[in-house]
Design a protein around this motif. Structure first.
Motif, PDB file in Angstrom:
ATOM      1  N   ASP A 177     -20.965  16.265  17.131  1.00  0.00           N
ATOM      2  CA  ASP A 177     -21.252  14.882  17.496  1.00  0.00           C
ATOM      3  C   ASP A 177     -21.395  13.998  16.262  1.00  0.00           C
ATOM      4  N   ARG A 178     -22.064  14.520  15.229  1.00  0.00           N
ATOM      5  CA  ARG A 178     -22.274  13.738  14.000  1.00  0.00           C
ATOM      6  C   ARG A 178     -20.936  13.418  13.314  1.00  0.00           C
ATOM      7  N   ILE A 179     -20.049  14.407  13.219  1.00  0.00           N
ATOM      8  CA  ILE A 179     -18.804  14.177  12.487  1.00  0.00           C
ATOM      9  C   ILE A 179     -17.843  13.310  13.300  1.00  0.00           C
ATOM     10  N   VAL A 180     -17.885  13.425  14.622  1.00  0.00           N
ATOM     11  CA  VAL A 180     -17.031  12.575  15.456  1.00  0.00           C
ATOM     12  C   VAL A 180     -17.454  11.120  15.333  1.00  0.00           C
ATOM     13  N   ARG A 181     -18.745  10.865  15.386  1.00  0.00           N
ATOM     14  CA  ARG A 181     -19.231   9.484  15.290  1.00  0.00           C
ATOM     15  C   ARG A 181     -18.934   8.895  13.903  1.00  0.00           C
ATOM     16  N   PHE A 182     -19.043   9.737  12.887  1.00  0.00           N
ATOM     17  CA  PHE A 182     -18.719   9.265  11.537  1.00  0.00           C
ATOM     18  C   PHE A 182     -17.236   8.906  11.451  1.00  0.00           C
ATOM     19  N   ALA A 183     -16.386   9.784  11.952  1.00  0.00           N
ATOM     20  CA  ALA A 183     -14.939   9.543  11.900  1.00  0.00           C
ATOM     21  C   ALA A 183     -14.564   8.304  12.705  1.00  0.00           C
ATOM     22  N   LYS A 184     -15.178   8.127  13.858  1.00  0.00           N
ATOM     23  CA  LYS A 184     -14.888   6.949  14.678  1.00  0.00           C
ATOM     24  C   LYS A 184     -15.273   5.676  13.939  1.00  0.00           C
ATOM     25  N   ALA A 185     -16.408   5.713  13.229  1.00  0.00           N
ATOM     26  CA  ALA A 185     -16.849   4.550  12.460  1.00  0.00           C
ATOM     27  C   ALA A 185     -15.898   4.247  11.310  1.00  0.00           C
ATOM     28  N   LYS A 186     -15.150   5.261  10.875  1.00  0.00           N
ATOM     29  CA  LYS A 186     -14.179   5.084   9.796  1.00  0.00           C
ATOM     30  C   LYS A 186     -12.789   4.738  10.318  1.00  0.00           C
ATOM     31  N   GLY A 187     -12.703   4.419  11.601  1.00  0.00           N
ATOM     32  CA  GLY A 187     -11.435   3.968  12.158  1.00  0.00           C
ATOM     33  C   GLY A 187     -10.584   5.043  12.803  1.00  0.00           C
ATOM     34  N   LYS A 188     -11.103   6.266  12.911  1.00  0.00           N
ATOM     35  CA  LYS A 188     -10.349   7.336  13.568  1.00  0.00           C
ATOM     36  C   LYS A 188     -10.597   7.261  15.079  1.00  0.00           C
ATOM     37  N   ASN A 189      -9.523   7.124  15.851  1.00  0.00           N
ATOM     38  CA  ASN A 189      -9.700   6.911  17.290  1.00  0.00           C
ATOM     39  C   ASN A 189      -9.114   8.034  18.145  1.00  0.00           C
ATOM     40  N   ARG A 190      -8.006   8.610  17.699  1.00  0.00           N
ATOM     41  CA  ARG A 190      -7.338   9.666  18.464  1.00  0.00           C
ATOM     42  C   ARG A 190      -7.675  11.028  17.847  1.00  0.00           C
ATOM     43  N   PHE A 191      -8.314  11.881  18.653  1.00  0.00           N
ATOM     44  CA  PHE A 191      -8.815  13.165  18.160  1.00  0.00           C
ATOM     45  C   PHE A 191      -8.068  14.335  18.783  1.00  0.00           C
ATOM     46  N   GLY A 192      -7.896  15.356  17.974  1.00  0.00           N
ATOM     47  CA  GLY A 192      -7.356  16.615  18.439  1.00  0.00           C
ATOM     48  C   GLY A 192      -8.190  17.742  17.859  1.00  0.00           C
ATOM     49  N   ALA A 193      -7.886  18.975  18.249  1.00  0.00           N
ATOM     50  CA  ALA A 193      -8.674  20.098  17.730  1.00  0.00           C
ATOM     51  C   ALA A 193      -7.889  21.397  17.793  1.00  0.00           C
ATOM     52  N   ILE A 194      -8.151  22.244  16.818  1.00  0.00           N
ATOM     53  CA  ILE A 194      -7.735  23.647  16.834  1.00  0.00           C
ATOM     54  C   ILE A 194      -9.021  24.444  16.786  1.00  0.00           C
ATOM     55  N   VAL A 195      -9.300  25.224  17.829  1.00  0.00           N
ATOM     56  CA  VAL A 195     -10.562  25.960  17.889  1.00  0.00           C
ATOM     57  C   VAL A 195     -10.289  27.449  18.053  1.00  0.00           C
ATOM     58  N   SER A 196     -11.185  28.254  17.534  1.00  0.00           N
ATOM     59  CA  SER A 196     -11.062  29.702  17.664  1.00  0.00           C
ATOM     60  C   SER A 196     -11.317  30.104  19.113  1.00  0.00           C
ATOM     61  N   ASN A 197     -10.581  31.129  19.583  1.00  0.00           N
ATOM     62  CA  ASN A 197     -10.709  31.523  20.991  1.00  0.00           C
ATOM     63  C   ASN A 197     -11.852  32.519  21.181  1.00  0.00           C
ATOM     64  N   ASN A 198     -13.041  32.071  20.855  1.00  0.00           N
ATOM     65  CA  ASN A 198     -14.257  32.838  21.084  1.00  0.00           C
ATOM     66  C   ASN A 198     -15.310  31.885  21.650  1.00  0.00           C
ATOM     67  N   VAL A 199     -16.525  32.369  21.805  1.00  0.00           N
ATOM     68  CA  VAL A 199     -17.577  31.546  22.404  1.00  0.00           C
ATOM     69  C   VAL A 199     -17.834  30.304  21.565  1.00  0.00           C
ATOM     70  N   GLY A 217     -13.758   7.244  21.753  1.00  0.00           N
ATOM     71  CA  GLY A 217     -12.460   7.638  21.233  1.00  0.00           C
ATOM     72  C   GLY A 217     -11.566   8.228  22.308  1.00  0.00           C
ATOM     73  N   VAL A 218     -10.414   8.753  21.893  1.00  0.00           N
ATOM     74  CA  VAL A 218      -9.442   9.360  22.803  1.00  0.00           C
ATOM     75  C   VAL A 218      -9.210  10.809  22.373  1.00  0.00           C
ATOM     76  N   LEU A 219      -9.419  11.737  23.280  1.00  0.00           N
ATOM     77  CA  LEU A 219      -9.157  13.142  22.981  1.00  0.00           C
ATOM     78  C   LEU A 219      -7.732  13.458  23.422  1.00  0.00           C
ATOM     79  N   VAL A 220      -6.851  13.679  22.449  1.00  0.00           N
ATOM     80  CA  VAL A 220      -5.434  13.896  22.737  1.00  0.00           C
ATOM     81  C   VAL A 220      -5.177  15.305  23.245  1.00  0.00           C
ATOM     82  N   ASN A 221      -5.699  16.309  22.517  1.00  0.00           N
ATOM     83  CA  ASN A 221      -5.389  17.680  22.888  1.00  0.00           C
ATOM     84  C   ASN A 221      -6.276  18.642  22.113  1.00  0.00           C
ATOM     85  N   VAL A 222      -6.592  19.783  22.736  1.00  0.00           N
ATOM     86  CA  VAL A 222      -7.340  20.867  22.085  1.00  0.00           C
ATOM     87  C   VAL A 222      -6.552  22.152  22.270  1.00  0.00           C
TER      88      VAL A 222
END
Length: 398
Positions: A177-199, A217-222
């Motif tokens: 949550d902290r890093i998303v809000r920081f990135a949004k404040a810096k003008g980043k609006n479209r987010f994606g993610a690569i996550v490990s397939n574990n818990v 923001g907008v979550l494009v894809n995970v």
């Protein structure tokens, strides 16, 4: 907020001595000053003491000290982590002069967590610090509840919190949550993610969905991937096919991130790389050219660096990053022991201070559901180091 340390800009040797003086002042403060904000009522439905069997008659320990158990893996695969946390706890016991009022005994969970918890309860311990892993917490808590012995765990598994279990570990949800809000404040609006397939990856994905929505923001894809380079490359390709993104969260360990970042560059995915609190415990990230410029949210390192100097002086080697949890657990225990009647149940409601506390990892507080909330800073990976680019907030919102 109950302050433990004072910031300093002194020379290295002066910082160490200042650190020691600050810690010793904790033990000298009165209970009124330390816990003035702890008179609030536990929220309805929160982490109230569990109703169990009638309490045993008050038995004053023969040595006149509070009995506290430390459940950690001292041997086995996690032995290095457990020993580092135990060493930090011992250092805190000395720094706060707590050896005269607290009898801290270590039980090795690598030999069997159930046996360790049963022995800890049988020995008359009124508080358990640990265990390290979430599944071990569940086992230990089931045993501890038979005697109404609360647990302050080093796990970051939110699923084990509640019913007299408090989670001191660093929670990934807050980092995301902290890093998303920081990135949004810096003008980043479209987010994606690569996550490990574990818990951890599944929870990072869920946390990202909520955080991006709340930030507007907008979550494009995970995309999920396992630990193989082929799986990571395929996940990156799928993410790229979904369209451009401004920022990509890599939801996994620092070592896993060092595999994902080169794949993003090879695929020419040009986006701001974001990370989580796990990166702060992997010093090798700073030496990875592919990680340069990445942002991640983590607990503050200012006090930790001072603590690490003391640790090296005493034990002849550097502490592991998670060892700070052991130190802070003793600070809390020492503080609460000033209002803890000898031989009685540990007063867990005194842990709930809306103003929070400051420990090695900066400001934190517990909520009624047993989860810890922390003030996090944002760091950037630069050549050979992590650099703070936005400091942690100074106070909790009441």
């Amino acid at each position: 907020m109950t302050a433990i340390f004072a910031a300093t800009s002194a020379a290295p040797q002066e910082r160490v001595s200042g650190f020691a003086r600050a810690v010793k002042r904790v033990a000298a403060l009165s209970a009124l000053a330390l816990l003035a904000a702890c008179q609030s009522v536990v929220p309805k439905g929160g982490n109230v003491p569990v109703a169990g069997p009638k309490p045993d008659p008050i038995v004053i320990p023969a040595d006149g000290r509070h009995q506290v158990a430390l459940l950690l893996p001292i041997t086995g695969p996690d032995g290095d982590v457990g020993q580092s946390i135990a060493n930090a706890a011992a250092l805190a016991m000395t720094d706060t002069n707590s050896t005269t009022k607290i009898n801290l005994k270590t039980y090795d969970t690598a030999l069997g967590v159930a046996a360790a918890a049963q022995q800890a309860v049988a020995d008359g311990n009124k508080l358990i610090l640990g265990p390290l892993r979430g599944d071990n917490v569940v086992t230990a808590a089931d045993i501890a509840r038979t005697k109404n012995v609360p647990i302050i765990s080093f796990s970051n598994d939110i699923g084990v919190a509640g019913r007299n279990v408090y989670v001191l570990g660093h929670l990934p949800s807050q980092s995301v949550d902290r890093i998303v809000r920081f990135a949004k404040a810096k003008g980043k609006n479209r987010f994606g993610a690569i996550v490990s397939n574990n818990v951890y990856g599944q929870r990072a994905s869920s946390n990202l969905t909520i955080s991006v929505r709340d930030a507007g923001g907008v979550l494009v894809n995970v995309q999920q991937a396992d630990d193989s380079q082929a799986s990571i490359d395929a996940a990156v390709a799928r993410l790229k096919a979904e369209g451009p993104v401004d920022a990509i969260l890599i939801g996994g360990t620092g070592g896993w991130a060092r595999m994902v970042a080169p794949s993003l560059k090879r695929s020419r995915v040009n986006a701001q790389i974001l990370g989580t609190e796990l990166w702060n415990i992997d010093s090798r990230l700073a030496s990875s050219a592919d990680m340069r410029g990445a942002w991640f949210a983590s607990v503050a390192d200012g006090y930790y660096r001072q603590f690490a100097e003391k640790y090296r002086t005493r034990y002849g080697k550097a502490p592991l990053r998670l060892s700070s949890l052991g130190y802070d657990a003793i600070l809390l225990t020492s503080r609460v022991s000033q209002e803890w009647q000898l031989g009685t149940t540990f007063p867990i409601t005194n842990l709930i201070d809306p103003g929070g506390f400051i420990g090695i990892d900066g400001a934190f507080r517990f909520s009624g559901n047993g989860l810890s909330e922390r003030m996090l800073e944002v760091q950037e990976v630069r050549a050979g180091q992590f650099t703070v680019i936005e400091a942690a907030p100074g106070a909790f919102a009441k």
